[in-house]
Each structure stands twice: as C-alpha cells, then as structure tokens.
Scaffold this motif. Structure first.
Motif, short mmCIF file in Angstrom:
data_model
loop_
_atom_site.label_atom_id
_atom_site.label_comp_id
_atom_site.label_asym_id
_atom_site.label_seq_id
_atom_site.Cartn_x
_atom_site.Cartn_y
_atom_site.Cartn_z
N LEU A 1 0.82 -1.21 0.00
CA LEU A 1 0.00 0.00 0.00
C LEU A 1 0.85 1.26 0.00
CD1 LEU A 1 -3.02 0.71 0.11
CD2 LEU A 1 -2.86 0.68 2.59
N LEU A 2 2.07 1.16 0.50
CA LEU A 2 2.94 2.33 0.63
C LEU A 2 3.22 3.04 -0.70
CD1 LEU A 2 5.40 1.07 3.36
CD2 LEU A 2 3.40 2.53 3.64
N PRO A 3 3.60 2.32 -1.77
CA PRO A 3 3.84 3.04 -3.03
C PRO A 3 2.62 3.77 -3.56
CG PRO A 3 4.65 0.78 -3.17
CD PRO A 3 3.91 0.90 -1.88
N VAL A 4 1.44 3.21 -3.32
CA VAL A 4 0.22 3.86 -3.78
C VAL A 4 0.01 5.16 -2.99
CG1 VAL A 4 -2.27 3.61 -4.10
CG2 VAL A 4 -0.79 1.61 -4.35
N ILE A 5 0.17 5.10 -1.68
CA ILE A 5 0.00 6.29 -0.84
C ILE A 5 1.03 7.35 -1.22
CG2 ILE A 5 0.22 7.20 1.50
CD1 ILE A 5 -1.02 4.52 2.48
N PHE A 6 2.29 6.94 -1.36
CA PHE A 6 3.34 7.91 -1.70
C PHE A 6 3.11 8.50 -3.08
CE2 PHE A 6 6.28 5.31 1.25
CZ PHE A 6 5.79 5.98 2.36
N GLY A 7 2.58 7.71 -4.00
CA GLY A 7 2.25 8.22 -5.34
C GLY A 7 1.17 9.28 -5.29
N ILE A 8 0.16 9.06 -4.46
CA ILE A 8 -0.92 10.03 -4.32
C ILE A 8 -0.38 11.32 -3.71
CG2 ILE A 8 -3.04 10.54 -3.03
CD1 ILE A 8 -3.78 7.54 -3.40
N VAL A 9 0.37 11.20 -2.63
CA VAL A 9 0.92 12.38 -1.97
C VAL A 9 1.84 13.14 -2.93
CG1 VAL A 9 2.45 13.16 -0.11
CG2 VAL A 9 0.67 11.47 0.35
N GLY A 10 2.62 12.42 -3.72
CA GLY A 10 3.54 13.04 -4.66
C GLY A 10 2.86 13.89 -5.71
N LYS A 11 1.62 13.59 -6.02
CA LYS A 11 0.88 14.33 -7.04
C LYS A 11 0.23 15.61 -6.51
CE LYS A 11 -0.22 10.29 -9.83
NZ LYS A 11 -1.31 9.45 -10.36
N LEU A 12 0.14 15.73 -5.20
CA LEU A 12 -0.57 16.87 -4.62
C LEU A 12 0.34 18.08 -4.44
CD1 LEU A 12 -2.61 14.99 -1.88
CD2 LEU A 12 -3.44 15.83 -4.08
N ASP A 13 -0.21 19.25 -4.74
CA ASP A 13 0.50 20.50 -4.50
C ASP A 13 0.06 21.00 -3.13
OD1 ASP A 13 1.63 23.02 -4.44
OD2 ASP A 13 0.39 23.83 -6.05
N LEU A 14 0.97 20.99 -2.17
CA LEU A 14 0.63 21.36 -0.80
C LEU A 14 0.80 22.85 -0.52
CD1 LEU A 14 2.21 18.36 1.11
CD2 LEU A 14 -0.12 18.63 0.26
N GLN A 15 1.36 23.59 -1.46
CA GLN A 15 1.62 25.00 -1.21
C GLN A 15 0.36 25.81 -0.90
OE1 GLN A 15 4.58 26.19 -0.48
NE2 GLN A 15 5.22 24.08 -0.78
N PRO A 16 -0.76 25.60 -1.60
CA PRO A 16 -1.96 26.36 -1.24
C PRO A 16 -2.43 26.05 0.19
CG PRO A 16 -2.21 25.43 -3.43
CD PRO A 16 -0.95 24.84 -2.84
N ALA A 17 -2.35 24.80 0.59
CA ALA A 17 -2.75 24.43 1.96
C ALA A 17 -1.82 25.06 2.97
CB ALA A 17 -2.76 22.91 2.12
N LEU A 18 -0.52 25.00 2.71
CA LEU A 18 0.45 25.58 3.64
C LEU A 18 0.27 27.09 3.77
CD1 LEU A 18 3.61 23.52 2.64
CD2 LEU A 18 2.18 23.24 4.68
N ALA A 19 0.00 27.75 2.66
CA ALA A 19 -0.23 29.20 2.70
C ALA A 19 -1.48 29.52 3.50
CB ALA A 19 -0.35 29.75 1.28
N GLY A 20 -2.52 28.73 3.33
CA GLY A 20 -3.75 28.94 4.09
C GLY A 20 -3.56 28.69 5.58
N ILE A 21 -2.80 27.67 5.92
CA ILE A 21 -2.52 27.37 7.33
C ILE A 21 -1.72 28.51 7.96
CG2 ILE A 21 -1.24 25.84 8.89
CD1 ILE A 21 -2.00 23.55 6.91
N LYS A 22 -0.73 28.98 7.24
CA LYS A 22 0.09 30.09 7.74
C LYS A 22 -0.79 31.32 7.97
CE LYS A 22 4.11 32.90 6.63
NZ LYS A 22 5.14 33.23 5.64
#
Length: 114
Positions: A6-27
């Motif tokens: 399951l790990l490669p599938v999870i890491f593949g999903i996370v790798g496709k996501l752009d986290l910058q908008p979330a991080l900017a919103g959290i900040k």
C-alpha cells in the motif's frame, strides 16, 4: 491493516498533490489567530483550509483511488471501482496505520524532506 504494497500507492498520491496552497492557508490562519480564538475554532479553520485547497486537486489522484482501495482490500481494481466510495473512504479514514502514513508523507513533503 497497513500492507507494505500500500505504501507506493500512498506515496504516489501524496507526490501528485500541490501542498503550497494548503500551507499558505494554514500560515494565514495562524497569523490571523487572536487570543480570543479558541483552539477548536483554529483547528476547524485549518481543516477547512486544507480541504478547500486539496479538493480542486482530486482529479490528479482520482485514478489512484481504485488502486488504493484494491490494494487495501486485496481485490481487483475493477472490483474496487464498484464499491461504495463513502464506505471505503470511511474505512480508510478509520485505519490508524493508513492515516499515519498519509500524515507522515504529507508532513515530509510539506517540509521539503524526501
């Protein structure tokens, strides 16, 4: 149960996501926090910020979701594609091991670690 395959599938999903908008919103939420604002209100605001920033990106990972469920349940992707999405998402969300790996992978990606 958290299976090794399951790990490669999870890491593949996370790798496709752009986290910058979330991080900017959290900040922004932390910077706007007032002393009167309680912790639960801040957690709720951050939660909605994360959801708002990731929802538009679900198309990037949509094709990975049947594979994620298939590997998790030990069934074919075709069978997984026919299952109730809400029920399967609930099952994944209730699995502490799966959540911990997603959380760790997202934290590593957001911090710039590989």
């Amino acid at each position: 149960m958290l299976k090794i395959k399951l790990l490669p599938v999870i890491f593949g999903i996370v790798g496709k996501l752009d986290l910058q908008p979330a991080l900017a919103g959290i900040k922004k939420a932390y910077e706007a926090q007032t002393e009167e604002q309680d912790t639960e209100a801040l957690k709720t605001e951050i939660g909605f910020t994360i959801i708002d920033s990731l929802l538009p990106q679900l198309g990037k990972v949509a094709s990975d979701l049947p594979k994620l469920v298939a590997v998790y349940k030990g069934i074919s992707e075709e069978e997984a594609g026919e299952l109730d999405a809400v029920e399967e998402i609930k099952a994944l969300a209730a699995d502490a091991g799966v959540l911990k790996v997603f959380q760790s992978a997202l934290q590593a990606k957001s911090s710039g670690r590989k």
